[in-house]
Design an enzyme around this catalytic site. Sequence first.
Site, PDB file in Angstrom:
ATOM      1  N   ARG A 171       0.875  -1.186   0.000  1.00 27.68           N
ATOM      2  CA  ARG A 171       0.000   0.000   0.000  1.00 27.68           C
ATOM      3  C   ARG A 171       0.899   1.218   0.000  1.00 27.68           C
ATOM      4  O   ARG A 171       1.696   1.416   0.927  1.00 27.68           O
ATOM      5  CB  ARG A 171      -0.913   0.014   1.229  1.00 27.68           C
ATOM      6  CG  ARG A 171      -1.571   1.374   1.407  1.00 27.68           C
ATOM      7  CD  ARG A 171      -2.681   1.397   2.426  1.00 27.68           C
ATOM      8  NE  ARG A 171      -3.860   0.710   1.924  1.00 27.68           N
ATOM      9  CZ  ARG A 171      -5.067   0.842   2.457  1.00 27.68           C
ATOM     10  NH1 ARG A 171      -5.242   1.598   3.531  1.00 27.68           N
ATOM     11  NH2 ARG A 171      -6.091   0.198   1.947  1.00 27.68           N
ATOM     12  N   HIS A 215      -7.443   0.906  -6.335  1.00 31.36           N
ATOM     13  CA  HIS A 215      -7.669   0.066  -5.152  1.00 31.36           C
ATOM     14  C   HIS A 215      -8.371  -1.224  -5.605  1.00 31.36           C
ATOM     15  O   HIS A 215      -9.538  -1.465  -5.295  1.00 31.36           O
ATOM     16  CB  HIS A 215      -8.533   0.833  -4.139  1.00 31.36           C
ATOM     17  CG  HIS A 215      -8.501   0.275  -2.757  1.00 31.36           C
ATOM     18  ND1 HIS A 215      -7.758  -0.843  -2.399  1.00 31.36           N
ATOM     19  CD2 HIS A 215      -9.136   0.665  -1.618  1.00 31.36           C
ATOM     20  CE1 HIS A 215      -7.931  -1.085  -1.104  1.00 31.36           C
ATOM     21  NE2 HIS A 215      -8.765  -0.196  -0.609  1.00 31.36           N
ATOM     22  N   GLN A 248     -10.223  -3.758  -3.162  1.00 25.44           N
ATOM     23  CA  GLN A 248     -11.484  -3.241  -2.637  1.00 25.44           C
ATOM     24  C   GLN A 248     -12.620  -3.512  -3.612  1.00 25.44           C
ATOM     25  O   GLN A 248     -13.682  -4.025  -3.230  1.00 25.44           O
ATOM     26  CB  GLN A 248     -11.353  -1.728  -2.408  1.00 25.44           C
ATOM     27  CG  GLN A 248     -12.595  -1.081  -1.859  1.00 25.44           C
ATOM     28  CD  GLN A 248     -12.898  -1.499  -0.443  1.00 25.44           C
ATOM     29  OE1 GLN A 248     -12.039  -1.437   0.416  1.00 25.44           O
ATOM     30  NE2 GLN A 248     -14.115  -1.955  -0.181  1.00 25.44           N
ATOM     31  N   ASP A 306     -17.313   7.289  -1.248  1.00 23.90           N
ATOM     32  CA  ASP A 306     -16.019   7.197  -0.565  1.00 23.90           C
ATOM     33  C   ASP A 306     -15.704   8.604  -0.047  1.00 23.90           C
ATOM     34  O   ASP A 306     -16.376   9.578  -0.411  1.00 23.90           O
ATOM     35  CB  ASP A 306     -14.954   6.701  -1.559  1.00 23.90           C
ATOM     36  CG  ASP A 306     -13.585   6.486  -0.900  1.00 23.90           C
ATOM     37  OD1 ASP A 306     -13.518   6.388   0.335  1.00 23.90           O
ATOM     38  OD2 ASP A 306     -12.569   6.428  -1.643  1.00 23.90           O
ATOM     39  N   CYS A 356     -16.515   1.995   1.088  1.00 19.48           N
ATOM     40  CA  CYS A 356     -15.356   1.128   1.338  1.00 19.48           C
ATOM     41  C   CYS A 356     -14.810   1.285   2.753  1.00 19.48           C
ATOM     42  O   CYS A 356     -14.103   0.409   3.237  1.00 19.48           O
ATOM     43  CB  CYS A 356     -14.282   1.399   0.305  1.00 19.48           C
ATOM     44  SG  CYS A 356     -13.750   3.120   0.273  1.00 19.48           S
ATOM     45  N   ARG A 399     -13.924  -8.373   2.533  1.00 10.70           N
ATOM     46  CA  ARG A 399     -12.514  -8.165   2.176  1.00 10.70           C
ATOM     47  C   ARG A 399     -11.699  -9.403   2.568  1.00 10.70           C
ATOM     48  O   ARG A 399     -10.809  -9.828   1.846  1.00 10.70           O
ATOM     49  CB  ARG A 399     -11.947  -6.928   2.896  1.00 10.70           C
ATOM     50  CG  ARG A 399     -12.477  -5.584   2.442  1.00 10.70           C
ATOM     51  CD  ARG A 399     -11.995  -5.192   1.060  1.00 10.70           C
ATOM     52  NE  ARG A 399     -10.564  -5.183   0.884  1.00 10.70           N
ATOM     53  CZ  ARG A 399      -9.753  -4.175   1.198  1.00 10.70           C
ATOM     54  NH1 ARG A 399     -10.265  -3.058   1.680  1.00 10.70           N
ATOM     55  NH2 ARG A 399      -8.457  -4.247   0.999  1.00 10.70           N
TER      56      ARG A 399
HETATM   57  N1   CP Z   1     -11.256   0.080   2.675  1.00  9.13           N
HETATM   58  C1   CP Z   1      -9.958   0.002   3.051  1.00  9.13           C
HETATM   59  O1   CP Z   1      -9.055  -0.272   2.254  1.00  9.13           O
HETATM   60  O2   CP Z   1      -9.780   0.217   4.366  1.00  9.13           O
HETATM   61  P1   CP Z   1      -8.382   0.432   5.109  1.00  9.13           P
HETATM   62  O3   CP Z   1      -7.819   1.739   4.634  1.00  9.13           O
HETATM   63  O4   CP Z   1      -8.739   0.429   6.543  1.00  9.13           O
HETATM   64  O5   CP Z   1      -7.477  -0.703   4.732  1.00  9.13           O
HETATM   65  N1  NVA Z   2      -9.980   6.826  -1.331  1.00  6.80           N
HETATM   66  C1  NVA Z   2      -9.608   6.403  -0.014  1.00  6.80           C
HETATM   67  C2  NVA Z   2      -9.827   4.938   0.154  1.00  6.80           C
HETATM   68  C3  NVA Z   2      -9.493   4.395   1.503  1.00  6.80           C
HETATM   69  C4  NVA Z   2      -9.678   2.926   1.614  1.00  6.80           C
HETATM   70  C5  NVA Z   2      -8.158   6.765   0.244  1.00  6.80           C
HETATM   71  O1  NVA Z   2      -7.328   6.569  -0.650  1.00  6.80           O
HETATM   72  O2  NVA Z   2      -7.847   7.269   1.331  1.00  6.80           O
END
Ligand code: CP
Ligand code: NVA
Length: 309
Positions: free
Chosen positions: A104, A131, A134, A223, A263, A291
């Site tokens: 990530r 993502h 997700q 989101d 999400c 997930r």
């Molecule tokens: N939805 C998601 O990816 O959550 P986190 O940022 O908590 O991993």
């Molecule tokens: N769009 C959000 C998603 C988090 C899971 C971010 O990137 O922070």
Amino acid sequence: MKKKDFLTLYGLGKEDFDGILDRAERLKSLHRNGISYRPLAGRTLGMIFDKPSTRTRLSFEVGMFQLGGIALFLSRRDIQLGRGETVGDTAKVMSRYLDVVMIRTFAQELVEEFARNATIPIINGLTDLLHPCQIASDIFTIREHFGSYEGIKIAYIGDGNNVANSWLNAAAMLPFYLSLACPEGYDPDRAILDRAQRESHGRVELHRSPLDAVRGARVIYTDVWASMGQESEREERAKVFQSYQVNEKLVQSAAEDAVVMHCLPAHRGEEITDDVLDGRRSVVMEQAENRLHVQKAILEMLLEGETSE
Ligand code: CP
Ligand code: NVA
């Protein structure tokens, strides 16, 4: 045999994608019935995090454990990557110890560079651009709820961010309808949008008005307005996105059996109201749970050939 990666949904193909969902369904059922299934015994997942996470970390860590393997949490701060060791060297070294890596981070290019240098499968656990884990899991939730995702209209309301871009990549490959409503200046990635519109043969629409986007939709998805890394823009974005809130009034304008998805994490009172997030249409907690099952299916798929039930 060429190693597999999971960096984007684009190019995966419907058959392989449906295969992941079928396995996730099976793994969920095994788990629910308390049946232990440990095909990844002795295997190790490395998880590199440049950004915070609750669900992604938990689902990969717990998922790997349930499949019999172990997962290592590798914060950039604590590994030499954070002190300037190159991505290439890190990828090559990690390939000598680990069986699979989830990353990530900010730049999609970093994940791609890592994957080019690694000899083991690499998973994109979120970048500024995409993502994919997700959205794979969200489509699983939709299929579970409605019996199929085919022909379903999904309305994505809000920022044209990583989540929106991955929705577009999914729409290019799968026969559902995707209707986005984003304020001007906050559209999804132009190249990804154009490609999805072209390859979906008219199943993808971009609106400015949330009301236009939700008409006939059976899924309303939102989101955060300021993603990780955009914290300094939060106030300004809150103003721009004001009329993009998913609230009861908007939900009333969608299909009668519409569900609401997010999400998470949510900024309650901004992109979504408490009553909608906690209301009877919300499948947000199922979405979060799924997930786990989908991440397990992805891990199994990437390491397949070496495992069988
Ligand atoms: N939805 C998601 O990816 O959550 P986190 O940022 O908590 O991993
Ligand atoms: N769009 C959000 C998603 C988090 C899971 C971010 O990137 O922070």
